[in-house]
Motif scaffolding. Structure first.
Motif, PDB file in Angstrom:
ATOM      1  N   LEU A   1       2.652 -62.360  18.831  1.00 23.30           N
ATOM      2  CA  LEU A   1       2.147 -61.203  18.084  1.00 23.30           C
ATOM      3  C   LEU A   1       3.177 -60.815  17.042  1.00 23.30           C
ATOM      4  N   ASN A   2       2.683 -60.668  15.820  1.00 20.82           N
ATOM      5  CA  ASN A   2       3.593 -60.306  14.751  1.00 20.82           C
ATOM      6  C   ASN A   2       3.010 -59.146  13.947  1.00 20.82           C
ATOM      7  N   ILE A   3       3.579 -57.972  14.166  1.00 19.41           N
ATOM      8  CA  ILE A   3       3.079 -56.773  13.484  1.00 19.41           C
ATOM      9  C   ILE A   3       4.011 -56.459  12.327  1.00 19.41           C
ATOM     10  N   LYS A   4       3.412 -56.333  11.143  1.00 15.81           N
ATOM     11  CA  LYS A   4       4.241 -56.064   9.965  1.00 15.81           C
ATOM     12  C   LYS A   4       3.764 -54.822   9.234  1.00 15.81           C
TER      13      LYS A   4
ATOM     14  N   LEU B   1       2.672 -51.945   9.820  1.00 12.37           N
ATOM     15  CA  LEU B   1       1.320 -51.487  10.145  1.00 12.37           C
ATOM     16  C   LEU B   1       1.172 -49.980   9.948  1.00 12.37           C
TER      17      LEU B   1
ATOM     18  N   ASN C   1       6.743 -52.321  12.822  1.00 15.21           N
ATOM     19  CA  ASN C   1       7.121 -53.732  12.811  1.00 15.21           C
ATOM     20  C   ASN C   1       7.486 -54.132  14.224  1.00 15.21           C
TER      21      ASN C   1
ATOM     22  N   ASN D   1       7.680 -57.807  16.864  1.00 13.36           N
ATOM     23  CA  ASN D   1       7.457 -59.235  17.062  1.00 13.36           C
ATOM     24  C   ASN D   1       7.541 -59.552  18.549  1.00 13.36           C
TER      25      ASN D   1
ATOM     26  N   LEU E   1      -1.371 -47.282  18.675  1.00 18.58           N
ATOM     27  CA  LEU E   1      -0.984 -48.662  18.393  1.00 18.58           C
ATOM     28  C   LEU E   1      -1.812 -49.618  19.262  1.00 18.58           C
TER      29      LEU E   1
ATOM     30  N   LEU F   1      -4.589 -52.392  17.941  1.00 25.95           N
ATOM     31  CA  LEU F   1      -4.500 -53.806  18.312  1.00 25.95           C
ATOM     32  C   LEU F   1      -5.785 -54.273  19.003  1.00 25.95           C
TER      33      LEU F   1
ATOM     34  N   SER G   1      -0.080 -55.834   8.368  1.00 26.17           N
ATOM     35  CA  SER G   1      -0.825 -56.965   8.911  1.00 26.17           C
ATOM     36  C   SER G   1      -0.428 -57.207  10.361  1.00 26.17           C
ATOM     37  N   VAL G   2      -1.336 -57.851  11.098  1.00 24.48           N
ATOM     38  CA  VAL G   2      -1.043 -58.238  12.471  1.00 24.48           C
ATOM     39  C   VAL G   2      -1.514 -59.670  12.683  1.00 24.48           C
TER      40      VAL G   2
END
Ligand SMILES: Nc1ncnc2c1ncn2[C@@H]1O[C@H](COP(=O)(O)OP(=O)(O)OP(=O)(O)O)[C@@H](O)[C@H]1O
Ligand SMILES: [Mg+2]
Lengths: 440, 255
Positions: B2-5, B7, B21, B23, B43, B47, B59-60
């Motif tokens: 999972l990579n949250i940027k 958000l 953010n 990871n 959050l 998701l 982005s996720v």
């Protein structure tokens, strides 16, 4: 030119003539004459100007009808019965064709438990003379009067005192027409002291031509300490329209359960269910469930008259409205001045699935006693978004999740059905109608 | 995994997540702590795909795919699981039918045939044992009339059944009694593998003694304001959040 206020020219105008020919020499001439006069005095077929028919315009359904003359009887085969998909195991199967008992296809309960006769053969029975055409509410109903005037036949059932009728009586109403027809079946059911009986009604239309309005009247009486469970499974195909009057009189400590489940293709179903609590310590449960699709109109008008103290009534109606269908629910509860310690509950919940579907729901409580517990509630809504999200969050797709929730809403009611085979049949029918609609 | 940027998400026009953010790699356990209202459940909801939340920026990525592009059911089928802070009661839907439907919908998505009744029951039994889940609850309506703790345990039981790649547990510990906490934690530890990951939202260090996290993050006012190892949870337990709030106020311009 006609001088009668004719709201349905073709049929209404011919009624007097049909009345003289069709009822010439029939039993109960005075009752018929009186009822026909009353029907005319009430204004004939009710228009939407009549308060109780505000949302249900029956006129178009009667406009196309031609006659009240029953067609010649036809022979029914076992295969035809089977094909209705309505047969139930472990019941006394009683088959009627246009209201006429078909003995060769029927199995009656033992005579010491219950008497089952054609109405036309019941006139000499004491329970018949005591109760026939006796319900006060009859006078209020246009269609009940029409029925009394014209009825052809039906079933007289008497559960004997203290008899526990072993198996449910399953009445299969078959209807057949060769032209557009108005048929008026008439029934009288009596549970004598301490008796207990279960009656299931189903309906099916046989191949014919034209449409058919079934205008039926059931008078039911539960005497002291008796129990009656009454399942009205309103099934049946597209050529049938139903107007039902069910008038129940309860005596002391009796129990009456009614299950009115409308799962049909009929364009019009109107139920008038009136319960009169005439004595103390009665108990009444009314469960209703309706699914309306296409252009169907399903209208339930119920009333419970608490006349005496210490009675309990409990009413739960649920409906699912789809497509362009319309639902109507009107629940009256009268608590008369003498009816102290009344417990009366009413709930009507509706799921409106399509934006074009309509529901008109109106609880009407009139309470004249001071020491009572009464409550009512109405909901109109869609499936819960929270519940939907929960199911989806577990991988269940939108259509499946919706259908699960709609079924859950429906099965909450069907779970009240005490006879497993009936419950199963009803749930299968409900599933069929629901999945057809939810998935489009 | 999972990579949250960066958000950002809003509800009814109110900004709730303000640049997250995070990871998460396979095999890892991340704990998220933070004061009430800081955005932890938000959050989790974003998701899982709750519609009320509008993603306004960022982005996720989940297993290399754009998570935000997927419907909630597809996210679940791809292996994301949310154990709810408040599981929903659904009268009329039986627990067991619900589970069977969920399992088979996920299988269908992966091109597998529906599970045979026997295999399903076997799996049910083994997971019941793993989570010490009361079999009597299976035949009842989904969460209807369940106690608070029973609902939480039911969610975790579902997690065991669905075997997700990434499980987000939102305050699973709140409402669990002491024994249940131990049982559920032991179950989760048995489910841990090098191929899956957990995000554990909690207020209490206690749970993290049982399920030991690789990382602890503090969410405050829609942002992760501090990250550390399991020692950070101990520090928070001791000092509360005020010292962090102070730090942040010093760093940020007044809004
Ligand atoms: N529908 C909504 N409309 C407006 N604000 C909302 C809505 N839903 C959530 N919020 C707000 O978003 C913020 C974050 O809520 P969230 O539930 O994510 O907090 P949390 O960190 O999980 O808190 P807790 O520890 O109490 O569970 C809160 O201030 C909450 O009031
Ligand atoms: Mg929360």
């Amino acid at each position: 030119m006609t001088t009668i206020a004719s709201n349905i020219p073709s049929l209404y105008d011919t009624l007097p003539a049909q009345f003289s020919t069709l009822t010439a020499g029939a039993q109960w001439p005075e009752a018929r004459k009186e009822a026909f006069d009353r029907f005319q005095a009430l204004g004939g077929f009710p228009t939407v100007k009549v308060e109780d028919w505000k949302y249900t315009n029956v006129i178009p359904f009667f406009r196309s009808l031609q006659t009240l003359q029953l067609p010649a009887p036809i022979a029914i085969t076992e295969a035809q019965l089977e094909a209705t998909g309505l047969l139930l195991p472990d019941v006394y199967r009683i088959v009627l064709l246009n209201g006429e008992l078909q003995p060769q296809l029927s199995e009656l309960p033992p005579a010491k438990q219950a008497t089952v006769l054609k109405m036309s053969e019941a006139a000499a029975e004491p329970a018949f003379t005591a109760h026939f055409n006796n319900s006060q509410k009859l006078a209020e109903h246009h269609f009940a009067q029409l029925n009394t005037a014209f009825f052809t036949n039906g079933l007289f059932i008497e559960a004997k005192a203290k008899a526990q009728v072993e198996k449910p009586l399953h009445i299969i109403h078959l209807y057949h027409n060769t032209s557009s027809l108005l048929v008026n079946p008439r029934h009288l059911w009596v549970a004598q002291e301490g008796a207990s009986i279960q009656i299931i009604e189903s309906a099916a239309g046989l191949d014919g031509s034209g449409t058919m309005v079934v205008n039926s009247v059931v008078e039911a009486v539960t005497t002291e300490r008796s129990q009656m469970s009454h399942y009205q499974l309103q099934t049946g195909g597209g050529q049938l329209r139903f107007i039902n009057q069910t008038l129940v009189q309860q005596r002391g400590k009796s129990l009456y359960n009614n299950y009115t489940f409308t799962l049909s293709e009929s364009e019009l179903v109107r139920n008038n269910l009136n319960i009169s609590l005439d004595d103390e310590r009665t108990e009444t449960h009314l469960f209703g469930f309706y699914i309306a699709t296409g252009n169907q109109l399903v209208d339930n008008h119920t009333s419970v008259d608490h006349r005496m103290p210490n009675c309990e009534s409990n009413e739960l109606y649920r409906g699912v409205l789809m497509d362009k269908a319309t639902g109507v629910f009107n629940g009256k509860i009268y608590v008369h001045e003498d009816a102290q310690k009344t417990n009366a509950f009413q709930q009507n919940n509706n799921l409106v699935i399509s934006p074009e579907a309509n529901i008109y729901t109106k609880p009407q409580l009139e309470i004249f006693a001071d020491d009572v517990k009464c409550s009512h509630g109405t909901t109109i809504g869609q499936v819960s978004e929270e519940a939907l999200f929960y199911l989806k969050a577990r991988g269940i797709g939108d259509a499946m999740a919706r259908s699960m929730l709609v079924k859950a809403f429906a099965f909450d009611i069907t779970a009240q059905v005490k006879i497993p085979a009936v419950r199963k049949q009803v749930e299968q029918l409900a599933t069929r109608y629901l999945s057809a609609a939810v998935n489009n | 995994m999972l990579n949250i940027k960066n958000l950002h998400a809003a509800v009814e026009g109110n900004a709730i997540l303000k640049g997250i953010n995070l990871n998460v790699k396979a095999g890892e356990v991340h704990a998220i702590m933070g004061p009430n209202g800081s955005g932890k459940s938000s959050l989790a909801s974003v998701l899982a795909g709750r519609e009320a939340y509008e993603v306004t920026d960022g982005s996720v990525e989940f297993e290399g795919k754009d998570l935000l592009d997927m419907s909630p059911e597809v996210r679940a089928r791809e292996g994301l699981f949310l154990a709810f802070q408040y599981p929903v009661e659904i009268p009329g839907v039986s627990n067991i039918n619900f589970l069977k439907t969920a399992v088979n919908e996920i299988r269908a998505y992966h091109g597998q045939p529906p599970m045979q009744a026997k295999a399903f029951l076997d799996m049910l039994k083994s997971k019941q044992k793993l989570m010490e889940f009361d079999a009597n609850l299976m035949n009842r309506s989904l969460n209807e009339g369940f106690s608070g703790g029973e609902k939480k345990r039911n969610d975790i039981f579902q997690m065991a059944m669905l075997e997700p790649k990434l499980a987000i547990m939102d305050e699973t510990d709140s409402g669990l009694d002491i024994d249940a906490l131990r049982v559920v934690s032991a179950g989760v530890n048995k489910l841990r593998s090098k191929d899956n990951a957990f995000i554990i939202i909690t207020h209490y260090q206690r749970l993290l003694e049982y399920i030991v996290p690789d990382f602890v993050h503090v969410l405050y006012n829609g942002r992760i304001v501090k990250s550390g190892t399991k020692e950070l949870a101990l520090e928070l337990e001791e000092k509360g959040y005020d010292w962090l709030k102070e730090d942040i106020r010093l760093e940020e311009p007044v809004q």
